[in-house]
Design a protein around this motif. Structure first.
Motif, PDB file in Angstrom:
ATOM      1  N   GLU A 159       0.829  -1.202   0.000  1.00 39.13           N
ATOM      2  CA  GLU A 159       0.000   0.000   0.000  1.00 39.13           C
ATOM      3  C   GLU A 159       0.866   1.255   0.000  1.00 39.13           C
ATOM      4  OE1 GLU A 159      -2.473  -0.392   3.407  1.00 39.13           O
ATOM      5  OE2 GLU A 159      -3.821  -1.876   2.475  1.00 39.13           O
ATOM      6  N   SER A 160       1.941   1.237   0.776  1.00 36.87           N
ATOM      7  CA  SER A 160       2.849   2.380   0.839  1.00 36.87           C
ATOM      8  C   SER A 160       3.497   2.636  -0.509  1.00 36.87           C
ATOM      9  CB  SER A 160       3.921   2.137   1.907  1.00 36.87           C
ATOM     10  OG  SER A 160       4.872   3.189   1.898  1.00 36.87           O
ATOM     11  N   ARG A 163       0.932   4.050  -2.968  1.00 40.73           N
ATOM     12  CA  ARG A 163       0.644   5.468  -2.735  1.00 40.73           C
ATOM     13  C   ARG A 163       1.772   6.357  -3.259  1.00 40.73           C
ATOM     14  NH1 ARG A 163      -1.031   3.641   2.355  1.00 40.73           N
ATOM     15  NH2 ARG A 163       0.965   4.325   3.231  1.00 40.73           N
ATOM     16  N   SER A 164       3.017   5.936  -3.031  1.00 39.65           N
ATOM     17  CA  SER A 164       4.154   6.740  -3.477  1.00 39.65           C
ATOM     18  C   SER A 164       4.197   6.847  -5.001  1.00 39.65           C
ATOM     19  CB  SER A 164       5.472   6.133  -2.969  1.00 39.65           C
ATOM     20  OG  SER A 164       5.551   6.216  -1.562  1.00 39.65           O
ATOM     21  N   THR A 206       1.415   9.150  -6.131  1.00 40.01           N
ATOM     22  CA  THR A 206       1.753  10.538  -5.814  1.00 40.01           C
ATOM     23  C   THR A 206       2.798  11.075  -6.784  1.00 40.01           C
ATOM     24  OG1 THR A 206       1.295  10.146  -3.472  1.00 40.01           O
ATOM     25  CG2 THR A 206       2.601  12.085  -4.017  1.00 40.01           C
ATOM     26  N   ARG A 265       2.339  17.476  -3.780  1.00 38.88           N
ATOM     27  CA  ARG A 265       2.361  16.698  -2.542  1.00 38.88           C
ATOM     28  C   ARG A 265       3.546  15.740  -2.558  1.00 38.88           C
ATOM     29  NH1 ARG A 265      -0.801  11.903  -1.186  1.00 38.88           N
ATOM     30  NH2 ARG A 265      -1.663  12.079  -3.292  1.00 38.88           N
ATOM     31  N   CYS A 288       5.684  12.369  -1.532  1.00 39.68           N
ATOM     32  CA  CYS A 288       5.324  10.978  -1.231  1.00 39.68           C
ATOM     33  C   CYS A 288       5.401  10.715   0.274  1.00 39.68           C
ATOM     34  CB  CYS A 288       6.263  10.024  -1.954  1.00 39.68           C
ATOM     35  SG  CYS A 288       6.185  10.134  -3.751  1.00 39.68           S
ATOM     36  N   CYS A 289       6.313  11.401   0.934  1.00 39.04           N
ATOM     37  CA  CYS A 289       6.464  11.260   2.382  1.00 39.04           C
ATOM     38  C   CYS A 289       5.146  11.588   3.067  1.00 39.04           C
ATOM     39  CB  CYS A 289       7.571  12.196   2.873  1.00 39.04           C
ATOM     40  SG  CYS A 289       7.657  12.363   4.669  1.00 39.04           S
ATOM     41  N   PRO A 290       4.624  10.705   3.913  1.00 36.87           N
ATOM     42  CA  PRO A 290       3.316  10.958   4.546  1.00 36.87           C
ATOM     43  C   PRO A 290       3.322  12.179   5.458  1.00 36.87           C
ATOM     44  CG  PRO A 290       4.409   9.073   5.573  1.00 36.87           C
ATOM     45  CD  PRO A 290       5.198   9.419   4.354  1.00 36.87           C
ATOM     46  N   HIS A 291       4.516  12.606   5.906  1.00 35.86           N
ATOM     47  CA  HIS A 291       4.621  13.795   6.746  1.00 35.86           C
ATOM     48  C   HIS A 291       4.825  15.058   5.911  1.00 35.86           C
ATOM     49  CE1 HIS A 291       5.017  10.762   9.802  1.00 35.86           C
ATOM     50  NE2 HIS A 291       6.180  10.356   9.309  1.00 35.86           N
ATOM     51  N   GLY A 292       4.974  14.886   4.584  1.00 41.26           N
ATOM     52  CA  GLY A 292       5.189  16.026   3.712  1.00 41.26           C
ATOM     53  C   GLY A 292       6.532  16.700   3.932  1.00 41.26           C
TER      54      GLY A 292
END
Length: 336
Positions: free
Chosen positions: A18-19, A22-23, A26, A161, A163-167
């Motif tokens: 999933e990670s 998403r990357s 993105t 945006r 890819c890092c979930p923390h931005g």
């Protein structure tokens, strides 16, 4: 997005999938945003054209700089520019502040990368550029930034945006910087008419270098050429085919042009008790497959595979044979 099922999916593996998914999505969204901005925003497209023209007209070198991930991307952009005909090198902004500014001349041009456009470490380079009239092309996401305002050409990328979930980790943004850098390098390559032969000068080694070899650099010529004139007896043709080791003999007409070839297959098709009493005219295949010596070796390999042949005669523009190439010559050179 849908998950690809792999053998032994565990909950942890599914989280990893999933990670990664998403990357990738993105990243694709980031590139799509850049493409859309380029198509719709005249300011962006104009800045890119202006950057190409400014770089192309400078007599000096392109000096690329950036800090952190922008610096890593800058090194790659400088390498791509240098390998495609635009003299370029990377200067670290911290090292620039400790003496490396002396490497930059008034004939050069600066390409400065900073996603925020407010990178403190680039300040001394901007001051130096202003003092010595060195034009600056900046690549940022902030048209109102200090860097953009002090640039001759400011390339403003869309805010995307990460890819890092923390931005926080520069990922998508770095990819956009790289994409624009590559696009500028290729536009300069095409503007200058930089050819495959020019490319070869900068890439003499490795697999790429071997693929850029010319056919004439690998071919056999002179006494190694198996050639006979029209009217020659087949007995001489068989001797030529055996002694020269290519399994083929070329037949030339009165003007020296290649009129045909005789291969092992031709011998089998005309096998009879009277074969050696024939002349080459009766046995040869007309319209032989040939190649110019100035073609790339990689093109010769592709042609051989498509035509299902292992030997090609080289001819000049007039059709006169100048060499012979065997597929083994290409394999030994690492072309395949």
């Amino acid at each position: 997005m849908g998950l690809r099922q792999i053998s032994g999916n565990t909950p942890q593996e599914r989280l990893v999938l999933e990670s990664i998914g998403r990357s990738l999505v993105t990243a694709a969204e980031g590139i799509n945003a850049l493409v859309a901005r380029f198509a719709e925003d005249q300011e962006l497209s104009r800045s890119l054209v202006d950057a190409v023209e400014l770089i192309a007209k400078r007599s000096g070198r392109v000096v690329v700089s950036g800090i952190g991930k922008s610096g890593h991307i800058g090194r790659k952009i400088a390498a791509t520019l240098a390998s495609t005909g635009t003299s370029a090198y990377f200067v670290h902004p911290t090292e620039a502040s400790h003496g490396d500014l002396g490497m930059i001349t008034s004939d050069d041009l600066l390409v400065l990368l900073s996603w925020s456009g407010e990178t403190v470490e680039l300040g001394n380079m901007l001051t130096y550029a202003k003092r010595f009239n060195v034009p600056v092309v900046s690549v940022t996401s902030n048209s109102a930034s200090l860097l953009a305002r002090h640039s001759a050409v400011a390339v403003t990328l869309p805010k995307v945006r990460e890819c890092c979930p923390h931005g926080l980790a520069p990922t998508t943004s770095a990819m956009l910087q790289l994409a624009v850098g590559d696009a500028l390098a290729i536009a300069l390559l095409e503007r200058r008419g930089f050819s495959a032969q020019d490319f070869k000068i900068y890439h003499p080694g490795g697999k790429l270098g071997s693929q850029l070899l010319l056919v004439q650099e690998l071919a056999h010529s002179g006494e190694a050429l198996p050639l006979l004139p029209l009217g020659s007896p087949m007995g001489e043709a068989v001797i030529q085919m055996s002694s020269k080791g290519f399994g083929v003999v070329g037949i030339t007409d009165d003007t020296g042009k290649l009129a045909g070839v005789i291969t092992d297959g031709d011998l089998r098709r005309h096998m009879s008790n009277d074969l050696l009493l024939e002349t080459v005219d009766a046995v040869m295949s007309h319209n032989p497959r040939v190649i110019l010596g100035t073609e790339l070796a990689s093109a010769a390999l592709e042609f051989m595979q498509a035509q299902k042949v292992t030997v090609l005669f080289l001819v000049d523009e007039a059709g006169i044979p100048s060499g012979i190439l065997h597929i083994h010559d290409l394999l030994r050179a690492g072309v395949a």
